[in-house]
Design a protein around this motif. Sequence first.
Motif, PDB file in Angstrom:
ATOM      1  N   CYS A 516       0.806  -1.193   0.018  1.00 22.04           N
ATOM      2  CA  CYS A 516       0.127  -0.041   0.218  1.00 22.04           C
ATOM      3  C   CYS A 516       0.910   1.188  -0.125  1.00 22.04           C
ATOM      4  N   ASN A 518       0.146   3.987   1.069  1.00 15.18           N
ATOM      5  CA  ASN A 518      -0.114   5.007   2.262  1.00 15.18           C
ATOM      6  C   ASN A 518       0.062   4.237   3.773  1.00 15.18           C
ATOM      7  N   CYS A 519       0.256   2.668   3.536  1.00 21.02           N
ATOM      8  CA  CYS A 519       0.428   2.047   4.851  1.00 21.02           C
ATOM      9  C   CYS A 519       1.470   1.082   4.810  1.00 21.02           C
ATOM     10  N   CYS A 534      -6.212  -2.376   0.291  1.00 24.24           N
ATOM     11  CA  CYS A 534      -5.654  -2.136   1.678  1.00 24.24           C
ATOM     12  C   CYS A 534      -6.582  -2.225   2.888  1.00 24.24           C
ATOM     13  N   CYS A 537      -6.505   1.522   4.841  1.00 27.94           N
ATOM     14  CA  CYS A 537      -7.065   2.837   4.239  1.00 27.94           C
ATOM     15  C   CYS A 537      -7.974   2.816   3.145  1.00 27.94           C
ATOM     16  N   TYR A 539      -7.443   1.675   0.300  1.00 28.59           N
ATOM     17  CA  TYR A 539      -6.743   1.939  -0.986  1.00 28.59           C
ATOM     18  C   TYR A 539      -7.035   0.631  -2.099  1.00 28.59           C
TER      19      TYR A 539
HETATM   20 ZN    ZN Z   1      -3.214   1.575   3.192  1.00 32.15          ZN
END
Ligand code: ZN
Length: 806
Positions: A516, A518-519, A534, A537, A539
């Motif tokens: 991911c 973002n994570c 994900c 989040c 995604y």
């Molecule tokens: Zn994420």
Amino acid sequence: MKEIVEVAVGLPVFKTFHYRIPEKMRESLQVGMRVLVPFKGRKVTGFTIDLSDQPPKGVEEKLREVEGLLDEAPLIDSPMLRLYRWISDYYLYPLGEVIKTGLPPGLQLKSELILSLTQNGMESLARGGLELIQEKVFKEIGRCGKVSLKKILKHFLGVSKSQLFSWKRKGLLNIDAGIEGKEVKPKFEKVVQYQGDELIQPISKKQAEILKWIKEKGEVSYSELSKRFKSPSKPIQFLRTKGLLSFSRREVCRDLSVRAELKPYPKPEPTSDQDAMLSEILKGIHSKRFSPFLIHGVTGSGKTEIYLRAIEEVLVQGQEAIVLVPEISLTPQLLSRFKDRFGENLALLHSGLGRGERYDQWRRIWRGDVKIAMGARSAIFAPFKNVGIIIVDEEHDPSYKQEEKLKYHARDVAVVRAKQAEATLLLGSATPSLESFYNAEKGKFKLLNLPERIEGKPLPKVEVVDMKKEGGLLSEKLKAALKKNIEDKKQSLLFLNRRGFANFILCPDCGLTFKCPNCSVTLTYHLGDRSLQCHYCDYRIQAPGDCPKCQGHRLQGMGIGTERLEQEIRTLFPETQVGRMDHDTTSRRRSHLQILKRLESGSIDILVGTQMIVKGHDFPNVTFVGVVSADTSLHFPDFRSSERTFQLLTQVAGRAGRGEVFGEVVIQTFNPDHYSILRAKDHDYVGFYQEEIQFRKALEYPPFSRFINFRLAGNSEKRTKAMAEEMGNNGQALLKKGYGKGIEILGPSAAPFAKMRGKFRWQMLAKGKNPPLLHQFAKGLATRMEVQLREKGVHLDIDVDPVFIL
Ligand code: ZN
Ligand code: ADP
């Protein structure tokens, strides 16, 4: 009359503020009401928390006036205020925001910026010759008189905030703080009331019929009336002019999203175990003193019946009851059991309700229309005035801890509220949390046991399968058990605590996995829509056919989730009805209940699911439960992972054999010798507790110490890390000053998931034995860091570990 009021604003600021009360409000303003006050150029809602004659020393000149009074009666009384103050102190969270958490969401007002035209602005508009976009915006504002800035920015994409402010500087626009009008209001309906029937003149047959009907009912709503009689308006108008009927309005309750089926549940005679337990609890209720009990009873041992009877007694005493259950357990089954016993005397509070519904339920409690409030964790804030009992069912359940914003633990708040209210407290569980059992051992809670299932039904037989010796996903033993259950026309549950199809996707040629952005986690493969998602989040991307890095054709799904398990089961048993219950199949409102209904009606033979299937229901035809992997929760990086595993396994196993037929359970694991698994196999809670408490003691983990976690999150990796180091230094400096004796600082270090939802995360743990010192240290550190953190755009979250020892 007092002239000064202390206000806790509903904003993330620790301090409270003083305001002068204008003449005209002095009579009506009371503690516990909402007011509108000026704050840093805005208007904000705040809660009045104290009245005084004198402003506190040193602020006399600067005091500003309260601008509006939003309530006619206090929303919170002084016992609630006392509870909120405790919460604010204990969880290190601003008082105004704590109070906000306790009130229904519809009551919160936010100020926003409101635009209007100045004289100058109106003239320019009339003169013409403005830029096109400016003319459009001015026309819209002119048409409405006042428009919120937000609305203008939303409607006119070509306009920016700075443009609007530049027009203000030119004297064309006013921009003022105003209040958004989105508050939920009570809903009213028209009702007709019976007044008398002293007839002076004759009335028609229809009029007489209507009058008779209303007389029987005393009061009916206009809508009921028009359902019963054809066009009733004329006759009732006539009856009203004769003084036989009157009209008024009454508040209506919006419909509830969780509807109970009204099934009768015969009230059983208590067993001798239940009787003995009840007499202890009744002693507590009659004493009108704080009486805390921990009820340790296996699933199906009759705890709920105990709760019902204890509440009956509390009602007889003229007091009120709060019942907390984990969110997912609020099933129609439980509800209808309560409805059957208590009828309309019950309000429900949980997050599945709409804003209007939640507000109405809250008001029914607040006005004293009902005496019982039931719900998930936020029900602990039910605005009762005279609570006699607080019940926390499945007290060990992790969902009682709120993990965002105010990180309170509802069970702990329940303990404190019961203590402050001198009420009886019932904490019930088949697998009590370590801290509650420890409290019982120390004599803080009185331990009550229900060692047997009702009617002596045996607990299920549990077998553990060592997966090191098996190939594939399902062991021979589990498959055989499923097959037998299908042949016997019984139902089965299969538990796997991971959703999706494959845990992650791997290219065996170049080793690529999908992460991911973002994570710091890999993306999970979902077959249904061929996506990579994900779970933190949301995604998501389309799953590629070939490896995007090396163009290899051999992308493989690794690890299994419920979606894949469902598919395997369908392939293995093509003739059976298979259902799945997890986050993906229950995202729609009520779909969770629909799946349970299908299980109840027998249209599902095998239900595959995550921990959603674990609790809250009682299906007599479920005789087999399979745990596909007991290892997921065991390896979680948390010192509570053993406890959590034991609880989950015991709860899952407890689903089997609730009816007439003996239940069976198979647990698959790569750790067949782990004590969590062995003790769960033997249904041996006390054995588990003794082993686990040794381990906690040896490592000085809670309940032998307390933890406070300081979590930092920021958009910039560098700045977040720098702030973490700064916090570490500040913490050490405080310790050197002798700020917190016996406190140990662990870290700072990158959090286990170092990036989450685009934020970089660091953490630092403070460990200590003396809670007041630990909290004082935390407050000191937060204060010291406040300005720097704000400047650097890094957010600090303080998380108090839920070890609560009285
Ligand atoms: Zn994420
Ligand atoms: P728990 O809450 O501990 O899981 P419940 O109170 O739901 O247990 O009881 C399990 C089952 O036994 C329920 O179907 C309930 O109606 C029934 N039951 C409870 N108490 C009695 C009793 N005294 N006599 C007969 N049945 C009972």
